[in-house]
Design an enzyme around this catalytic site. Structure first.
Site, PDB file in Angstrom:
ATOM      1  N   CYS A  91     -41.414  -5.570   2.234  1.00  0.00           N
ATOM      2  CA  CYS A  91     -42.237  -4.356   2.388  1.00  0.00           C
ATOM      3  C   CYS A  91     -41.827  -3.222   1.461  1.00  0.00           C
ATOM      4  CB  CYS A  91     -42.158  -3.839   3.825  1.00  0.00           C
ATOM      5  SG  CYS A  91     -42.265  -5.106   5.087  1.00  0.00           S
ATOM      6  N   HIS A 357     -51.059  -0.815   5.125  1.00  0.00           N
ATOM      7  CA  HIS A 357     -49.774  -1.133   4.480  1.00  0.00           C
ATOM      8  C   HIS A 357     -49.986  -2.336   3.554  1.00  0.00           C
ATOM      9  CE1 HIS A 357     -45.653  -2.067   3.829  1.00  0.00           C
ATOM     10  NE2 HIS A 357     -45.312  -2.518   5.033  1.00  0.00           N
ATOM     11  N   CYS A 387     -38.652   0.628   6.193  1.00  0.00           N
ATOM     12  CA  CYS A 387     -37.932  -0.517   6.733  1.00  0.00           C
ATOM     13  C   CYS A 387     -38.378  -1.743   5.938  1.00  0.00           C
ATOM     14  CB  CYS A 387     -38.211  -0.695   8.216  1.00  0.00           C
ATOM     15  SG  CYS A 387     -39.952  -0.923   8.629  1.00  0.00           S
TER      16      CYS A 387
END
Length: 401
Positions: A91, A357, A387
């Site tokens: 991510c 996202h 994160c």
């Protein structure tokens, strides 16, 4: 050692990551091509001055496979001398690309680097590339793997937050994003995506819900309770022995949306910018990555921010605005609590709960959003953090010039 400056950034709108999403028909290379051409046009940029294009892509398969950065450079008809590399830090890939670009520039080895990322989640679903983390039972057991949503619910349980707390945070994300979009706060950086005939496919972020309400969210069933019952709760509780049971409360309304999107940022030295006729907007003051506990997986932002702050010789109180990626509502809630940061300085234009996202691009997007808002408010410093899958965290601190 040279300073690394941000000269510009731009992004596509974020489109719903399903087959009926507005960007589903746009290939990931097309999204990047759109941005590369816009960046070149905006600055009359001599692309032969750009040393490298560093892109993040979390699911590098199919059309996103191989080295999509180099493919996009050539498709956009940039100078052949401009190289391209694709990487994945899950991510964090979009922000990792910016940090790698900054490191290249600070080393003095390169003068201008384009960084960013892309993810077409409607065309290539998360996890399509496999990997032992997900697919090898021995690795699952040894590392105590649980889905991130279970980790998010465990954090909420440990922190004493209930369903109303996380839903309220999520509602504010939609409300802030709706105001920001209506006031044109994203307009400077968004490049509309058009098709090959020049017809607009998407000009604004697609998943913001201006009419979101707590009543509507309350009707949504927790998304990860069934996964917990399948054995993942037991896996987590073997490590977190002070918890009797996990209360599941995250759902589609208070978790990050699955979307398509891409983003780019132009990073360079003072000399590189001067040669290209560019004006610096910010300096990348510090960056950091860390490893964190891999079962709960989502607690990396706090130590990453502390590491970056220490590198910069700063404290959390010295940061004017924060972008803490809304992978799940509890991530920015916990990070802000841990750092002693007021939530009114966090994600002031909403976040991934409202806008989605796109895994490989998000880090670059939120850093660019942060810079735009610092300029709009005439503030000086900002920190972006995410994160990261596998139990990691990343943070980058910028300062306007």
């Amino acid at each position: 050692m040279s300073d690394a400056y941000i000269y510009d950034h731009l992004r596509t709108p974020r489109g719903k990551g399903k087959k009926d999403g507005s960007l589903h028909q746009a290939s990931p290379v097309w999204l990047l091509r759109t941005l590369l051409k816009a960046l070149q046009s905006r600055h009359a940029l001599d692309t032969a001055l750009v040393d490298d294009v560093v892109l993040g892509c979390v699911t590098p398969v199919g059309e996103q496979g191989a080295d999509i950065a180099r493919t996009a450079v050539l498709d956009a008809e940039w100078a052949e001398s401009c190289a391209g590399v694709t990487q994945s830090r899950f991510c964090a890939s979009g922000l990792e690309s910016v940090n790698l670009a900054a490191a290249k520039v600070k080393s003095g080895w390169e003068d201008l680097v384009v960084a960013g990322g892309v993810e077409s989640m409607s065309r290539w679903t998360m996890g399509s590339d496999g990997g032992a983390w997900f697919m090898d039972p021995r690795i699952n057991q040894k590392l105590g793997f649980v889905p991130q949503g279970v980790g998010a619910d465990l954090i909420a349980t440990l922190e004493g937050w209930g369903r109303a707390d996380v839903d309220t945070f999520a509602l504010r994300s939609h409300q802030k994003a709706a105001v920001a979009r209506a006031e044109g706060r994203f307009a400077r950086s968004i490049v509309p995506v058009t098709d090959i005939a020049g017809l607009t496919m998407l000009a604004e972020d697609e998943t913001i819900r201006p009419n979101a309400s707590l009543e509507a969210m309350a009707k949504l069933e927790p998304s990860f309770a069934m996964m917990g019952q399948m054995g993942f709760d037991a896996t987590a509780l073997r490590k977190y022995t002070t918890v009797e049971r996990i209360t599941h409360m995250h759902h589609a309304g208070n978790s990050s949306g699955i979307v398509d999107g891409a983003a780019l940022m132009l990073v360079g030295s003072a000399d590189g910018g001067m040669k290209a006729g560019l004006k610096a907007r910010a300096r990348i003051r510090a960056a950091a990555v860390i490893g964190s506990e891999p079962t709960i997986m989502l607690t990396g932002p706090t130590p990453a921010c502390r590491k970056a702050l220490a590198k910069a010789g700063m404290a959390a109180r010295d940061i004017d605005l924060w972008e803490i990626n809304e992978a799940f509502a509890v991530v920015p809630m916990k990070t802000a609590r841990d750092l002693g940061v007021d939530l009114d300085r966090v994600n002031v234009n909403g976040g991934a709960i409202a806008m989605g996202h796109p895994l490989g691009a998000t880090g670059c997007i939120i850093l660019g959003t942060l810079l735009d808002e610092l300029e709009r408010r005439d503030l000086a410093t900002g920190c972006a953090t995410l994160c990261v899958g596998g139990g990691m965290g990343i943070a980058t601190i910028i300062e306007r010039v």
